[in-house]
Design a protein around this motif. Sequence first.
Motif, PDB file in Angstrom:
ATOM      1  N   HIS A 254     -27.471 -40.668  60.923  1.00 13.72           N
ATOM      2  CA  HIS A 254     -26.526 -39.696  60.381  1.00 13.72           C
ATOM      3  C   HIS A 254     -25.843 -40.240  59.144  1.00 13.72           C
ATOM      4  N   THR A 301     -32.681 -30.635  65.271  1.00 11.56           N
ATOM      5  CA  THR A 301     -31.582 -31.066  66.142  1.00 11.56           C
ATOM      6  C   THR A 301     -30.301 -31.247  65.356  1.00 11.56           C
ATOM      7  N   LEU A 302     -30.414 -31.822  64.151  1.00 11.69           N
ATOM      8  CA  LEU A 302     -29.232 -32.066  63.328  1.00 11.69           C
ATOM      9  C   LEU A 302     -28.528 -30.763  62.960  1.00 11.69           C
ATOM     10  N   LYS A 304     -28.366 -28.034  64.526  1.00 14.31           N
ATOM     11  CA  LYS A 304     -27.718 -27.385  65.669  1.00 14.31           C
ATOM     12  C   LYS A 304     -26.394 -28.040  66.045  1.00 14.31           C
ATOM     13  N   GLN A 305     -26.176 -29.269  65.583  1.00 11.60           N
ATOM     14  CA  GLN A 305     -24.957 -29.995  65.937  1.00 11.60           C
ATOM     15  C   GLN A 305     -23.950 -29.856  64.795  1.00 11.60           C
ATOM     16  N   SER A 306     -23.241 -28.779  64.782  1.00 11.10           N
ATOM     17  CA  SER A 306     -22.315 -28.463  63.681  1.00 11.10           C
ATOM     18  C   SER A 306     -21.107 -29.374  63.638  1.00 11.10           C
ATOM     19  N   LEU A 308     -21.102 -32.590  63.532  1.00 15.56           N
ATOM     20  CA  LEU A 308     -21.370 -33.821  62.797  1.00 15.56           C
ATOM     21  C   LEU A 308     -20.776 -33.748  61.399  1.00 15.56           C
ATOM     22  N   HIS A 311     -22.263 -31.827  58.134  1.00 14.18           N
ATOM     23  CA  HIS A 311     -22.093 -30.394  57.902  1.00 14.18           C
ATOM     24  C   HIS A 311     -20.903 -30.096  56.998  1.00 14.18           C
TER      25      HIS A 311
END
Length: 599
Positions: A254, A301-302, A304-306, A308, A311
């Motif tokens: 990340h 996957t990245l 969908k993970q708001s 983090l 974003h």
Amino acid sequence: FFQNPRTMNPPHTKHDFRARFPKFQCSTDAVFQDIRNHTTHYPRPQFRISLSLSVPIPQLSTSHAPTMMNEKLTPNGIHKLIEREGHFSGRHEPTLQIINIRRVPANALTDVYWAVLSDGQNSIEVVISTHLSHLVQSGQLVEHTLVAVESYQYNITDDNIHIVSVCAVDILDGIPDGIIGEPVSVLDRIHKRDVKDGDHHFFDDEEEGQWDDDGAAEEPLTWSLDRPSDFCDWTIEVTRISSSPASSSLGNKHGRGGVPAATSAYGMSSGALSNKPPVQKYHVHKAILSVGPRRSDYFATLFKQSALSEHSTNTSRISLQDSAADAFPSVLDYIYTDKPVKFTSKNATAIRHLAHYFGIRSLWKLASAYIKGDFSLETSAVYLSESLLYHDEKLENASIDILASRIEEINRRTLARLPPSSFERIVTSPKLKCRSKKLSDIVLKYCQTQGDAVDMPLLMKWTRCEKMPSVSRKAALPLLRIAVEGEEKAGVDLANTRNVLRARCVEACVEEWKETLAKPLLALESRDKNISRILGANSIEHRDLPLHIQVELLEKALCAAKVELDDVKAELLYREEQVEELLKSGGSGGGKSESLTGS
């Protein structure tokens, strides 16, 4: 119009048709089908329906159209392949197009691929040699690909079967959207010279061209490097790693910090080999990266993970080795388009590593298939270098095994560029197959190239008596000097230790004392410059050694010379005794004794 085709004027354009039939919701194919079905019950009307574009399309003349279609292909390229039987390399090298390719199982372990090649006018079915199968399996050879046939073989069997086997091709850049020209099988023309044209359909090609297109084809979405292209909604920031300590090739998933690069197998940091900017920004589309058969599971996957931090700026920050950074645009091209990836020995490992990291399974399979087909003694050093960068243990072990088993066939410069850890694994491998004196020459070349990178512990591991029981004459003195310098740096004295490199080098020098010691000294003392040049007066290497080593060498050389001289004297004495016995013998053996005495 359907009810009374005789009296009602037909529509002539798309707009006219829609204005007169606003509620008619049907495709143009269905319109013509209904027209044909209805008009069969009435006398043929004296008019013709035309649904065309509001702006006329200029038609190509028959003299220019074939030239535009076939300008990329070699004219009569198929005929050049079958001019005469035999095996040919670099004869014509015609540029042809693959219009079809299929797999034919040969046995349980091997697949044979057949392809149809075209020059725009003629086509022929050929066999792709098995050593090129990996190009098909890795997606290098696909339909519509343009290739230059560099080597092939053409034969005609007793049953009049024409067989063309393609042995080597050069894959050209750029794949056309479809089949170029209207090729016809050249074998059909050979066997059927009088092929007749078929009956014309009710709608010919010219009429089909008059059908209206609801709009021009839109340009597909693509990634961009300098500035965002249309609808880009994400940025990938790639940082090239240039530090030398060995570590992982990719940073935090990340983007929270970079990871230093591993030293390459050629002794240089990866960043030092590239003149490209250290940071590059790629503008991409989230929907394309995360959806579809070529999607990236990592980005899916990245996105969908708001929660983090990425974003907040719509940016991913990733650190890559130099070769992986160079291969990253190819990975994006694979996701965005249907074009095959152009693999090479230098980028295949990096692409496979990126495919594994970003979760692109289909690309990983293509890269693995290419590496499997391309892996050989000539490419093993390159794959070893890349496997060390990306910690690919399976590929690293395979590279070391083939290098160890065939080390005598490898260019010594290639071995000399390997890092000490890799060279140690090769020379200490259980699969090492190398003669002792040959191995001493290889170790000497490596030590001379690497210099201070080779310390005494490493030298002792590489020259263990089990691996190198003897040393060659040429490597004896240089290795002895390296061993003595290593002992001085390490602060140890191994003079009285058995089976160490120093003792074996001294033994090799003494065994060949005439070449290593006597000949340079005689050349130095000679007043004749030609004799000095021939004997090598400039190569008195033993004088660079410490004095006590020189004394040890000369003492043992004198002892060896004394032993050799005594052997010669004993041999001469034995021969004189034989001659005397023959001279004393009489009778029938007199003549024979005289002849022996004369000899």
